[in-house]
Write an enzyme that holds these catalytic residues in place. Structure first.
Site: not given
Length: 254
Positions: A148, A161
């Site tokens: 990401s 995350y």
């Protein structure tokens, strides 16, 4: 001469392929000629994805897997080895992304932190470990880790995350050194937030932050990263091993 950018005859495992990003990746691989192993914790949706791929003319099967359970990952690997014997490509796409735009670091729960690390980091390692022998046996194994761009720009209020995806980027580099002598290439892609089922809970303000901040403004959808991943799964992509590609329409530059 075979087109080096097709996946004809190559067996590809995509985790988290029941819906969203993973399904788009599986569909793109199938369109490029690959045989698919679709893996997900969502069994009904995963079976439906595999069935849809077969209806479109691709060879595809579904296997259940829970990345948080080492025994489940091991069973998946054993099933692929028994059925296929070799594996040409692995896309480590499965992950959890809860709390985008949510709690700050000092109110983040230990449970949320541990779950992100267990699934996103340990799970990625376990799947890679389970598949490495089959990838080596193919003679041209390729791994793509879906990370990401939050790990590249340091997204706030998303610490678990972001940290887990940063670990995946570091894991990619370290594994490139270990897997290269075995003939296996590994790369990471770092997309931004996409518009799909898995991100319906994301605050609209966070979506707008991305969509207005990209060099090519607008929403990003799962299909936007699929073509890049197909290329990275080809034999010719070995020279990119260890690299991270921020496939995010210019929100973050490498």
């Amino acid at each position: 001469m075979n087109n080096p950018q097709t996946l004809a005859g190559r067996i590809i495992l995509v985790t988290g392929a029941a819906r969203g990003v993973g399904r788009a990746i599986a569909e793109a691989c199938a369109a490029a000629g690959a045989r698919l192993v679709v893996a997900d914790v969502l069994e009904e949706a995963g079976e439906a994805t595999a069935a849809a791929l077969r209806a479109g003319g691709a060879a595809a099967r579904f296997l259940p897997v829970d990345l948080g359970d080492p025994d489940s990952v091991a069973r998946m690997g054993e099933a692929i080895a028994a059925e296929e014997g070799v594996l040409h490509g692995l896309v480590n796409n499965a992950a959890i992304a809860t709390g985008i735009g949510g709690p700050e670091f000092d109110t983040l729960t230990i449970e949320t932190w541990d779950r992100a690390m267990r699934v996103n980091v340990r799970g990625t390692w376990l799947v890679t470990r389970a598949c490495a022998g089959m990838l080596q046996a193919s003679g041209s194994g390729r791994i793509v880790n879906v990370a990401s761009d939050t790990a590249l720009w340091g997204a706030p209020r998303l610490l678990a995350y972001t940290s887990s995806k940063g670990a995946v980027l570091s894991m990619t580099r370290s594994l490139a050194r270990e897997l290269g002598p075995r003939g296996i290439g590994i790369t990471a892609v770092a997309p931004g937030i996409m518009r799909c089922e898995a991100t319906e809970y994301v605050p609209e303000a966070r979506h707008r932050l991305y969509e207005e901040g990209r060099a090519v403004p607008g929403p990003q959808v799962p299909e936007d990263i699929a073509a890049t991943i197909v290329f990275l799964l080809t034999p010719g992509a070995i020279a990119l091993t260890g690299q991270t590609l921020p496939v995010n329409a210019g929100f973050v530059f490498a």
